[in-house]
Scaffold this active site. Sequence first.
Site, PDB file in Angstrom:
ATOM      1  N   PRO A 164     -59.670 -17.565 -82.001  1.00 18.46           N
ATOM      2  CA  PRO A 164     -60.979 -18.147 -82.323  1.00 18.46           C
ATOM      3  C   PRO A 164     -61.589 -18.834 -81.094  1.00 18.46           C
ATOM      4  CG  PRO A 164     -59.308 -18.847 -83.911  1.00 18.46           C
ATOM      5  CD  PRO A 164     -58.592 -18.117 -82.820  1.00 18.46           C
ATOM      6  N   VAL A 165     -62.904 -18.684 -80.910  1.00 18.69           N
ATOM      7  CA  VAL A 165     -63.539 -19.286 -79.728  1.00 18.69           C
ATOM      8  C   VAL A 165     -63.853 -20.762 -79.982  1.00 18.69           C
ATOM      9  CG1 VAL A 165     -64.524 -17.120 -78.889  1.00 18.69           C
ATOM     10  CG2 VAL A 165     -65.872 -18.570 -80.414  1.00 18.69           C
ATOM     11  N   GLY A 187     -60.027 -24.800 -79.122  1.00 20.30           N
ATOM     12  CA  GLY A 187     -58.838 -25.407 -78.515  1.00 20.30           C
ATOM     13  C   GLY A 187     -57.643 -24.482 -78.460  1.00 20.30           C
ATOM     14  N   LEU A 188     -57.840 -23.193 -78.696  1.00 20.94           N
ATOM     15  CA  LEU A 188     -56.704 -22.269 -78.678  1.00 20.94           C
ATOM     16  C   LEU A 188     -56.688 -21.395 -77.421  1.00 20.94           C
ATOM     17  CD1 LEU A 188     -56.337 -21.262 -82.440  1.00 20.94           C
ATOM     18  CD2 LEU A 188     -55.295 -23.141 -81.183  1.00 20.94           C
ATOM     19  N   GLY A 189     -57.479 -21.752 -76.438  1.00 20.51           N
ATOM     20  CA  GLY A 189     -57.371 -21.091 -75.135  1.00 20.51           C
ATOM     21  C   GLY A 189     -58.047 -19.736 -75.057  1.00 20.51           C
ATOM     22  N   SER A 190     -59.024 -19.499 -75.919  1.00 28.67           N
ATOM     23  CA  SER A 190     -59.656 -18.172 -75.933  1.00 28.67           C
ATOM     24  C   SER A 190     -60.293 -17.809 -74.585  1.00 28.67           C
ATOM     25  CB  SER A 190     -60.664 -18.117 -77.083  1.00 28.67           C
ATOM     26  OG  SER A 190     -61.905 -17.694 -76.654  1.00 28.67           O
ATOM     27  N   ALA A 239     -59.576 -18.860 -71.556  1.00 28.57           N
ATOM     28  CA  ALA A 239     -58.553 -18.604 -70.531  1.00 28.57           C
ATOM     29  C   ALA A 239     -57.861 -17.269 -70.791  1.00 28.57           C
ATOM     30  CB  ALA A 239     -57.529 -19.738 -70.516  1.00 28.57           C
ATOM     31  N   ALA A 240     -57.595 -16.966 -72.059  1.00 31.65           N
ATOM     32  CA  ALA A 240     -56.897 -15.710 -72.389  1.00 31.65           C
ATOM     33  C   ALA A 240     -57.768 -14.504 -72.045  1.00 31.65           C
ATOM     34  CB  ALA A 240     -56.505 -15.690 -73.864  1.00 31.65           C
ATOM     35  N   ASP A 247     -54.888 -24.810 -69.225  1.00 33.91           N
ATOM     36  CA  ASP A 247     -55.098 -23.618 -70.065  1.00 33.91           C
ATOM     37  C   ASP A 247     -54.775 -22.330 -69.309  1.00 33.91           C
ATOM     38  OD1 ASP A 247     -55.983 -25.365 -71.971  1.00 33.91           O
ATOM     39  OD2 ASP A 247     -57.793 -24.226 -72.466  1.00 33.91           O
TER      40      ASP A 247
HETATM   41  O1  PMV Z   1     -59.304 -25.688 -74.109  1.00 34.40           O
HETATM   42  P1  PMV Z   1     -58.937 -26.815 -74.985  1.00 34.40           P
HETATM   43  O2  PMV Z   1     -59.957 -27.178 -75.995  1.00 34.40           O
HETATM   44  O3  PMV Z   1     -57.543 -26.675 -75.508  1.00 34.40           O
HETATM   45  O4  PMV Z   1     -58.883 -28.157 -74.105  1.00 34.40           O
HETATM   46  C1  PMV Z   1     -58.220 -28.263 -72.935  1.00 34.40           C
HETATM   47  C2  PMV Z   1     -57.582 -29.602 -72.823  1.00 34.40           C
HETATM   48  C3  PMV Z   1     -58.373 -30.725 -72.205  1.00 34.40           C
HETATM   49  O5  PMV Z   1     -57.379 -31.630 -71.722  1.00 34.40           O
HETATM   50  C4  PMV Z   1     -59.206 -31.422 -73.247  1.00 34.40           C
HETATM   51  C5  PMV Z   1     -59.247 -30.278 -71.065  1.00 34.40           C
HETATM   52  C6  PMV Z   1     -58.506 -29.793 -69.842  1.00 34.40           C
HETATM   53  O6  PMV Z   1     -59.124 -29.121 -69.026  1.00 34.40           O
HETATM   54  O7  PMV Z   1     -57.303 -30.079 -69.681  1.00 34.40           O
END
Ligand code: PMV
Length: 312
Positions: free
Chosen positions: A100-101, A104-107, A109-110, A151
């Site tokens: 899911p975008v 917080g699940l790294g979409s 970056a993945a 991430d």
């Molecule tokens: O991508 P997210 O939503 O899991 O957030 C990353 C974690 C933070 O610490 C909030 C930001 C970061 O760049 O480390």
Amino acid sequence: MTTRRVQASAPGKVILLGEHAVVYGRPAIAVPLSGLHATVMVMPGAAGTGVVVEARDVGRTLRANQDTSDPLVVTVQNTLARLGVTDPGDLYLTIASDIPVASGLGSGAAVAVATIRALNAWLDGHLTDADVSALAYETEVLHHGTPSGIDNSVVTYEQPIVFTKARGVEPFVLGAPLTLVVGDTGIASPTRETVGDVRRAWQADPARYEALFDAVAETVRAGRAAIERGDAPALGAAMRRDHVLLQEMGVSGPELDALVAAAERAGALGAKLAGGGRGGNMIALVTPANALGVAAALRQAGATRALISQIV
Ligand code: PMV
């Protein structure tokens, strides 16, 4: 003649402990979620089209020569530049992702890591994991503003990591497998916004926020020791404490708090928001025996999805 195709995948991730404070130099722990993936396939494009990127799940088709500031196109261009390729010809990239975008699940970056690896394979490049992670970090900057780098690191190395900005990725061995339930509030919450809010709050009251970040670092140290000795109850306690600190930082929200409380009522060892906060996902540490019960309690409390994941 068969058409040449190559593909690459990258997993989702969750932050077990230490989000936000990690942006300010403190350690954080992240683990890959092997049940969720982004996959990118590269094949020849139609003559004269240049590089075209089709992001199926979000219904967008991008042209490298037009959508030059789109993060996906920038990822492609940075990768080509790193590989020393000025004209890759007509290429068609298809992205499929079940991560899911904005949750917080790294979409982001993945998708970046899978894109970089697919292009590297297509062009017979020799990018190392460190190169892939560094390129994905450049994309994270576009998504997040001031990302810590956690991430792109966990998604590239696809193993549990302790991350600090100064030392990067540290090897990390679990004393025993962990069972997590990842509950989605269903509320999209761009990390860029909560990271920006924390930055403004830190600028307004640096002493208070530095003390909060130090307290988070303490939960990370305790949590790491607990994970290494396979002590799930102690890890759960560290997660509960971290959630309270994230609430004090102002990055939780009523929906996240409701899911965290529901997980704990249903017997989770600990639960907290995961990632940027406000919306997005929370995680609950459970035993294999109560995973289904906690997942059901999360759905009942309003989670749009509750995913059980084993971390080894
Ligand atoms: O991508 P997210 O939503 O899991 O957030 C990353 C974690 C933070 O610490 C909030 C930001 C970061 O760049 O480390």
